[in-house]
Each structure stands twice: as structure tokens, then as C-alpha cells.
Scaffold this motif. Structure first.
Motif, mmCIF file in Angstrom:
data_model
loop_
_atom_site.group_PDB
_atom_site.id
_atom_site.type_symbol
_atom_site.label_atom_id
_atom_site.label_comp_id
_atom_site.label_asym_id
_atom_site.label_seq_id
_atom_site.Cartn_x
_atom_site.Cartn_y
_atom_site.Cartn_z
ATOM 1 N N VAL A 14 32.070 -76.085 -5.461
ATOM 2 C CA VAL A 14 30.708 -75.735 -5.891
ATOM 3 C C VAL A 14 29.787 -75.603 -4.681
ATOM 4 N N ILE A 15 29.851 -76.542 -3.756
ATOM 5 C CA ILE A 15 29.003 -76.483 -2.558
ATOM 6 C C ILE A 15 29.369 -75.270 -1.717
ATOM 7 N N GLY A 16 30.649 -74.982 -1.579
ATOM 8 C CA GLY A 16 31.076 -73.800 -0.836
ATOM 9 C C GLY A 16 30.604 -72.520 -1.498
ATOM 10 N N GLY A 17 30.678 -72.453 -2.818
ATOM 11 C CA GLY A 17 30.187 -71.275 -3.540
ATOM 12 C C GLY A 17 28.693 -71.080 -3.363
ATOM 13 N N MET A 18 27.943 -72.176 -3.391
ATOM 14 C CA MET A 18 26.500 -72.081 -3.173
ATOM 15 C C MET A 18 26.198 -71.604 -1.758
ATOM 16 N N ALA A 19 26.947 -72.085 -0.780
ATOM 17 C CA ALA A 19 26.735 -71.678 0.608
ATOM 18 C C ALA A 19 27.049 -70.196 0.786
ATOM 19 N N ILE A 20 28.125 -69.742 0.194
ATOM 20 C CA ILE A 20 28.480 -68.328 0.298
ATOM 21 C C ILE A 20 27.424 -67.465 -0.393
ATOM 22 N N GLY A 21 26.943 -67.903 -1.538
ATOM 23 C CA GLY A 21 25.889 -67.162 -2.236
ATOM 24 C C GLY A 21 24.617 -67.075 -1.415
ATOM 25 N N TYR A 22 24.271 -68.149 -0.759
ATOM 26 C CA TYR A 22 23.076 -68.158 0.087
ATOM 27 C C TYR A 22 23.244 -67.200 1.266
ATOM 28 N N ILE A 23 24.407 -67.219 1.888
ATOM 29 C CA ILE A 23 24.662 -66.349 3.038
ATOM 30 C C ILE A 23 24.650 -64.877 2.614
ATOM 31 N N VAL A 24 25.226 -64.560 1.474
ATOM 32 C CA VAL A 24 25.313 -63.175 1.013
ATOM 33 C C VAL A 24 23.945 -62.640 0.612
ATOM 34 N N GLN A 25 23.127 -63.443 -0.078
ATOM 35 C CA GLN A 25 21.831 -62.965 -0.561
ATOM 36 C C GLN A 25 20.779 -62.904 0.538
ATOM 37 N N ARG A 26 20.910 -63.705 1.574
ATOM 38 C CA ARG A 26 19.957 -63.750 2.686
ATOM 39 C C ARG A 26 18.516 -63.961 2.219
ATOM 40 N N LYS A 27 18.349 -64.790 1.223
ATOM 41 C CA LYS A 27 17.014 -65.107 0.731
ATOM 42 C C LYS A 27 16.548 -66.398 1.391
ATOM 43 N N THR A 28 15.239 -66.537 1.498
ATOM 44 C CA THR A 28 14.712 -67.779 2.049
ATOM 45 C C THR A 28 14.775 -68.863 0.989
ATOM 46 N N ILE A 29 14.916 -70.073 1.431
ATOM 47 C CA ILE A 29 14.950 -71.203 0.516
ATOM 48 C C ILE A 29 13.521 -71.508 0.092
ATOM 49 N N SER A 30 13.292 -71.639 -1.200
ATOM 50 C CA SER A 30 11.957 -71.950 -1.695
ATOM 51 C C SER A 30 12.070 -72.930 -2.849
#
Length: 73
Positions: A14-30
Motif C-alpha cells: 500500500v505504501i509503495g502504491g501510494m509512493a508510485i501514485g505520487y511520483i506519477v501524478q507529480r502533484k503537490t502535497i496538500s
């Protein structure tokens, strides 16, 4: 002990999937609530007049930004 390893593996997936999703979307964390803007608070302290230390800090930052702008031109 096998339950621990299965649970740990699921958490890692789950943590790896979230990290990959964050890297792919390139959105800022809010934050989920959008910050203090929806509440009508523009500054953190929401004071009518900023303190002297903050005024000095903002003036110093403005001078540095102006200096940078002049160096580029």
C-alpha cells in the motif's frame, strides 16, 4: 508469525502504491481541508497588524527579491 509477515507485506504494498501514485501524478502535497483560506484567515496569526519582527523579515525578503530581479535584468 506468518500473520505478521502477511500484514507487513500488505502495508508495504500500500505504501509503495501510494509512493508510485505520487511520483506519477507529480502533484503537490496538500491538506484535505485546503488550509485556512476557506475559514477567511489569510495569515497564520490573523493579526490586524503584523509584529515588528515580521515586518523586518518581510522587508528583508522584499529587498532580496528586488535584488535578485535586478541581477537578472
Amino acid at each position: 508469525m506468518s500473520v505478521f509477515f502477511v500484514t507487513f507485506s500488505i502495508f508495504l504494498l500500500v505504501i509503495g502504491g501510494m509512493a508510485i501514485g505520487y511520483i506519477v501524478q507529480r502533484k503537490t502535497i496538500s491538506g484535505s481541508c485546503g488550509g485556512l483560506g476557506p475559514l477567511g484567515i489569510e495569515r497564520i496569526c490573523n493579526c490586524p497588524e503584523p509584529c515588528d519582527a515580521r515586518k523586518k523579515r518581510e522587508a528583508r525578503a522584499a529587498r532580496a527579491e528586488e535584488w535578485k530581479r535586478n541581477q537578472i535584468l
